[in-house]
Design a protein around this motif. Sequence first.
Motif, mmCIF file in Angstrom:
data_model
loop_
_atom_site.group_PDB
_atom_site.id
_atom_site.type_symbol
_atom_site.label_atom_id
_atom_site.label_comp_id
_atom_site.label_asym_id
_atom_site.label_seq_id
_atom_site.Cartn_x
_atom_site.Cartn_y
_atom_site.Cartn_z
ATOM 1 N N UNK A 135 0.849 -1.191 0.000
ATOM 2 C CA UNK A 135 0.000 0.000 0.000
ATOM 3 C C UNK A 135 0.881 1.236 0.000
ATOM 4 N N UNK A 136 0.404 2.292 -0.657
ATOM 5 C CA UNK A 136 1.135 3.565 -0.695
ATOM 6 C C UNK A 136 0.143 4.700 -0.493
ATOM 7 N N UNK A 137 0.527 5.676 0.332
ATOM 8 C CA UNK A 137 -0.257 6.903 0.479
ATOM 9 C C UNK A 137 0.584 8.067 -0.010
ATOM 10 N N UNK A 138 -0.089 9.063 -0.592
ATOM 11 C CA UNK A 138 0.585 10.242 -1.135
ATOM 12 C C UNK A 138 -0.170 11.493 -0.724
ATOM 13 N N UNK A 139 0.535 12.627 -0.716
ATOM 14 C CA UNK A 139 -0.031 13.922 -0.321
ATOM 15 C C UNK A 139 -0.634 13.831 1.077
ATOM 16 N N UNK A 140 0.038 13.082 1.922
ATOM 17 C CA UNK A 140 -0.474 12.795 3.255
ATOM 18 C C UNK A 140 -0.028 13.845 4.269
ATOM 19 N N UNK A 141 -0.844 14.017 5.276
ATOM 20 C CA UNK A 141 -0.497 14.868 6.409
ATOM 21 C C UNK A 141 0.137 13.993 7.488
ATOM 22 N N UNK A 142 0.593 14.630 8.546
ATOM 23 C CA UNK A 142 1.189 13.907 9.669
ATOM 24 C C UNK A 142 0.140 13.037 10.350
ATOM 25 N N UNK A 143 0.582 12.073 11.119
ATOM 26 C CA UNK A 143 -0.270 11.139 11.872
ATOM 27 C C UNK A 143 -1.118 10.253 10.977
ATOM 28 N N UNK A 144 -0.618 9.970 9.778
ATOM 29 C CA UNK A 144 -1.318 9.063 8.869
ATOM 30 C C UNK A 144 -0.414 7.873 8.564
ATOM 31 N N UNK A 145 -1.043 6.762 8.189
ATOM 32 C CA UNK A 145 -0.293 5.548 7.887
ATOM 33 C C UNK A 145 -0.893 4.839 6.689
ATOM 34 N N UNK A 146 -0.021 4.241 5.895
ATOM 35 C CA UNK A 146 -0.425 3.293 4.863
ATOM 36 C C UNK A 146 -0.494 1.946 5.562
ATOM 37 N N UNK A 147 -1.583 1.216 5.341
ATOM 38 C CA UNK A 147 -1.782 -0.082 5.989
ATOM 39 C C UNK A 147 -2.098 -1.117 4.910
ATOM 40 N N UNK A 148 -1.500 -2.276 5.027
ATOM 41 C CA UNK A 148 -1.825 -3.405 4.160
ATOM 42 C C UNK A 148 -2.315 -4.533 5.052
ATOM 43 N N UNK A 149 -3.552 -4.967 4.812
ATOM 44 C CA UNK A 149 -4.093 -6.122 5.516
ATOM 45 C C UNK A 149 -4.004 -7.312 4.569
ATOM 46 N N UNK A 150 -3.622 -8.488 5.125
ATOM 47 C CA UNK A 150 -3.502 -9.698 4.317
ATOM 48 C C UNK A 150 -4.347 -10.805 4.941
ATOM 49 N N UNK A 151 -5.074 -11.522 4.103
ATOM 50 C CA UNK A 151 -5.896 -12.647 4.544
ATOM 51 C C UNK A 151 -5.213 -13.946 4.152
ATOM 52 N N UNK A 152 -5.216 -14.909 5.049
ATOM 53 C CA UNK A 152 -4.603 -16.212 4.756
ATOM 54 C C UNK A 152 -5.322 -16.935 3.630
ATOM 55 N N UNK A 153 -6.591 -16.613 3.440
ATOM 56 C CA UNK A 153 -7.406 -17.267 2.417
ATOM 57 C C UNK A 153 -8.031 -16.176 1.555
ATOM 58 N N UNK A 154 -8.826 -16.555 0.612
ATOM 59 C CA UNK A 154 -9.523 -15.589 -0.220
ATOM 60 C C UNK A 154 -10.759 -15.028 0.448
ATOM 61 N N UNK A 155 -10.955 -15.295 1.733
ATOM 62 C CA UNK A 155 -12.181 -14.903 2.438
ATOM 63 C C UNK A 155 -12.285 -13.405 2.710
ATOM 64 N N UNK A 156 -11.188 -12.666 2.616
ATOM 65 C CA UNK A 156 -11.242 -11.233 2.878
ATOM 66 C C UNK A 156 -11.401 -10.911 4.352
ATOM 67 N N UNK A 157 -10.751 -11.676 5.212
ATOM 68 C CA UNK A 157 -10.721 -11.419 6.648
ATOM 69 C C UNK A 157 -9.253 -11.307 7.019
ATOM 70 N N UNK A 158 -8.852 -10.145 7.537
ATOM 71 C CA UNK A 158 -7.433 -9.907 7.789
ATOM 72 C C UNK A 158 -6.889 -10.809 8.882
ATOM 73 N N UNK A 159 -5.803 -11.505 8.561
ATOM 74 C CA UNK A 159 -5.101 -12.344 9.521
ATOM 75 C C UNK A 159 -3.762 -11.724 9.908
ATOM 76 N N UNK A 160 -3.241 -10.877 9.042
ATOM 77 C CA UNK A 160 -1.984 -10.194 9.306
ATOM 78 C C UNK A 160 -2.027 -8.818 8.686
#
Length: 149
Positions: free
Chosen positions: A81-106
């Motif tokens: 994930x990448x964020x641009x034109x961001x202000x302070x106190x912001x984060x790019x987050x990548x959630x990953x699911x162990x399966x194709x279920x779309x439930x974040x495990x990591x």
Amino acid sequence: MGRRSLTTSLAASGAAALLALAPVPAQAAPHSGGNYGAYGMEGQYPTISSCAGTFRQVGSTRYAEGMALKYFYSDKCGSFARIEKSRANCAAVLERSNTGAGRADGWVSETVDPGIDYAYTMIGNNLNGRVSRALLACDGHVLAQTGWY
């Protein structure tokens, strides 16, 4: 997309620890949780030589408060994930699911360093049936997110 509490959005996925990022001073650092790091390439930045040049943007850029969120994928390395034109106190987050279920495990996140307006995460391995998505989180709230890919 409306604002949702980061606690509500990420607590079920084990990423509630991201709340600790809100008041991050000085140098940014990656944070992760759940079982992030369980798969190959996780813990590496997308700029490593074996992955450089293999990523392409998937889906449209998402915007919130003038900031941009982008999701990149490589069928060789995974996603980030990448964020641009961001202000302070912001984060790019990548959630990953162990399966194709779309439930974040990591998950992995990266805050914006002082003096710059962008950040990108380390790689999430969404290969072999796993999926991931990108989020833009600021001050403890998810402002934008992509679909699961």
